[in-house]
Scaffold this motif. Structure first.
Motif, PDB file in Angstrom:
ATOM      1  N   ILE A  93       0.852  -1.201   0.000  1.00 18.28           N
ATOM      2  CA  ILE A  93       0.000   0.000   0.000  1.00 18.28           C
ATOM      3  C   ILE A  93       0.886   1.249   0.000  1.00 18.28           C
ATOM      4  O   ILE A  93       0.690   2.182  -0.777  1.00 18.28           O
ATOM      5  N   ASP A  94       1.890   1.235   0.857  1.00 16.36           N
ATOM      6  CA  ASP A  94       2.829   2.354   0.949  1.00 16.36           C
ATOM      7  C   ASP A  94       3.533   2.569  -0.388  1.00 16.36           C
ATOM      8  O   ASP A  94       3.654   3.697  -0.875  1.00 16.36           O
ATOM      9  N   LYS A  95       3.959   1.459  -1.013  1.00 20.45           N
ATOM     10  CA  LYS A  95       4.667   1.522  -2.289  1.00 20.45           C
ATOM     11  C   LYS A  95       3.762   2.072  -3.392  1.00 20.45           C
ATOM     12  O   LYS A  95       4.182   2.892  -4.209  1.00 20.45           O
ATOM     13  N   ILE A  96       2.506   1.636  -3.401  1.00 13.49           N
ATOM     14  CA  ILE A  96       1.559   2.115  -4.413  1.00 13.49           C
ATOM     15  C   ILE A  96       1.323   3.610  -4.242  1.00 13.49           C
ATOM     16  O   ILE A  96       1.406   4.374  -5.203  1.00 13.49           O
ATOM     17  N   LEU A  97       1.053   4.042  -3.021  1.00 14.33           N
ATOM     18  CA  LEU A  97       0.798   5.465  -2.775  1.00 14.33           C
ATOM     19  C   LEU A  97       2.015   6.313  -3.140  1.00 14.33           C
ATOM     20  O   LEU A  97       1.893   7.389  -3.719  1.00 14.33           O
ATOM     21  N   GLU A  98       3.176   5.775  -2.826  1.00 17.42           N
ATOM     22  CA  GLU A  98       4.450   6.438  -3.137  1.00 17.42           C
ATOM     23  C   GLU A  98       4.566   6.748  -4.635  1.00 17.42           C
ATOM     24  O   GLU A  98       5.039   7.801  -5.032  1.00 17.42           O
ATOM     25  N   ASN A  99       4.115   5.791  -5.464  1.00 17.92           N
ATOM     26  CA  ASN A  99       4.292   5.894  -6.909  1.00 17.92           C
ATOM     27  C   ASN A  99       3.110   6.492  -7.656  1.00 17.92           C
ATOM     28  O   ASN A  99       3.125   6.573  -8.871  1.00 17.92           O
ATOM     29  N   MET A 100       2.079   6.900  -6.910  1.00 14.37           N
ATOM     30  CA  MET A 100       0.886   7.428  -7.558  1.00 14.37           C
ATOM     31  C   MET A 100       0.997   8.931  -7.786  1.00 14.37           C
ATOM     32  O   MET A 100       1.601   9.635  -6.982  1.00 14.37           O
ATOM     33  N   PRO A 101       0.379   9.408  -8.881  1.00 14.14           N
ATOM     34  CA  PRO A 101       0.304  10.865  -9.024  1.00 14.14           C
ATOM     35  C   PRO A 101      -0.536  11.457  -7.880  1.00 14.14           C
ATOM     36  O   PRO A 101      -1.300  10.744  -7.228  1.00 14.14           O
ATOM     37  N   ALA A 124      -6.389   4.515   2.864  1.00 14.19           N
ATOM     38  CA  ALA A 124      -4.972   4.770   3.142  1.00 14.19           C
ATOM     39  C   ALA A 124      -4.548   6.070   2.488  1.00 14.19           C
ATOM     40  O   ALA A 124      -4.964   6.393   1.371  1.00 14.19           O
ATOM     41  N   GLU A 125      -3.756   6.834   3.212  1.00 14.66           N
ATOM     42  CA  GLU A 125      -3.195   8.059   2.644  1.00 14.66           C
ATOM     43  C   GLU A 125      -1.837   8.331   3.268  1.00 14.66           C
ATOM     44  O   GLU A 125      -1.520   7.811   4.334  1.00 14.66           O
ATOM     45  N   GLN A 126      -1.060   9.126   2.559  1.00 14.24           N
ATOM     46  CA  GLN A 126       0.243   9.503   3.094  1.00 14.24           C
ATOM     47  C   GLN A 126       0.152  10.910   3.629  1.00 14.24           C
ATOM     48  O   GLN A 126      -0.264  11.832   2.930  1.00 14.24           O
ATOM     49  N   MET A 127       0.503  11.066   4.895  1.00 16.17           N
ATOM     50  CA  MET A 127       0.490  12.391   5.513  1.00 16.17           C
ATOM     51  C   MET A 127       1.903  12.689   5.979  1.00 16.17           C
ATOM     52  O   MET A 127       2.433  11.945   6.803  1.00 16.17           O
ATOM     53  N   GLN A 128       2.470  13.739   5.447  1.00 13.68           N
ATOM     54  CA  GLN A 128       3.867  14.112   5.739  1.00 13.68           C
ATOM     55  C   GLN A 128       4.806  12.915   5.599  1.00 13.68           C
ATOM     56  O   GLN A 128       5.608  12.626   6.481  1.00 13.68           O
ATOM     57  N   GLY A 129       4.586  12.176   4.503  1.00 18.93           N
ATOM     58  CA  GLY A 129       5.457  11.045   4.205  1.00 18.93           C
ATOM     59  C   GLY A 129       5.185   9.784   5.011  1.00 18.93           C
ATOM     60  O   GLY A 129       5.854   8.777   4.828  1.00 18.93           O
ATOM     61  N   LYS A 130       4.179   9.826   5.888  1.00 11.38           N
ATOM     62  CA  LYS A 130       3.869   8.648   6.702  1.00 11.38           C
ATOM     63  C   LYS A 130       2.561   8.021   6.253  1.00 11.38           C
ATOM     64  O   LYS A 130       1.595   8.723   5.922  1.00 11.38           O
ATOM     65  N   LEU A 131       2.520   6.688   6.235  1.00 10.97           N
ATOM     66  CA  LEU A 131       1.316   5.974   5.827  1.00 10.97           C
ATOM     67  C   LEU A 131       0.297   5.984   6.972  1.00 10.97           C
ATOM     68  O   LEU A 131       0.606   5.577   8.089  1.00 10.97           O
ATOM     69  N   VAL A 132      -0.912   6.455   6.657  1.00  9.74           N
ATOM     70  CA  VAL A 132      -1.983   6.471   7.656  1.00  9.74           C
ATOM     71  C   VAL A 132      -3.149   5.652   7.113  1.00  9.74           C
ATOM     72  O   VAL A 132      -3.657   5.923   6.021  1.00  9.74           O
TER      73      VAL A 132
END
Ligand SMILES: [Zn+2]
Length: 141
Positions: A93-101, A124-132
């Motif tokens: 999930i983290d990897k996917i979010l990382e690579n998404m526009p 799931a979302e990334q907030m300040q670089g952290k997976l939440v």
């Protein structure tokens, strides 16, 4: 997460009753899931976990974009009534979010819980670089 009942039914009806885990991609319009694409996943040494096929996922997302369908998330099965995301799940999930526009930085990751045949949804979302990851209410209609 708001999902059309025919898509919900289609997902439930296409599930294996035993491992390996499978999954698929969710798409929709106006925040409602109206389409899904089944994904066999990647072959891994760990038979029990579903890892999405990123290349196939990207191809489908591109095809959907031409039809103004937005990529909204990924579902996958869990057996033995496991309702929580595994550490392996969180890693992809983290990897996917990382690579998404930027417009896809917030995605749904529902689990199809077997043999209960129910869906437990997470967002799931990334907030300040952290997976939440937060549990999310499911609306089927
Ligand atoms: Zn999982």
């Amino acid at each position: 997460m708001h999902i059309k009942s025919e898509i919900y039914k289609k997902i439930m009806d296409s599930q294996n009753t035993c491992p390996p885990e499978t999954g698929g991609i969710l798409g929709g319009q106006n925040e409602i899931i109206t389409v899904e694409h089944f994904d066999r996943g990647m072959q891994t040494d760990r038979m029990c976990s579903y890892i999405p096929n990123i290349k196939e996922l990207n191809d489908v997302i591109k095809q959907w974009q031409m039809k103004t369908i937005s990529f909204m998330g990924i579902y996958h099965t869990h057996f033995w009534s496991v309702e929580t995301l595994s550490e392996a799940d969180k890693r992809y999930i983290d990897k996917i979010l990382e690579n998404m526009p930027l417009e896809f930085k917030r995605l749904y990751f529902p689990i199809v819980v077997m043999p209960d045949k129910k869906m437990v949804c997470y967002i799931a979302e990334q907030m300040q670089g952290k997976l939440v990851i937060t549990k999310e209410k499911l609306i089927v209609d």
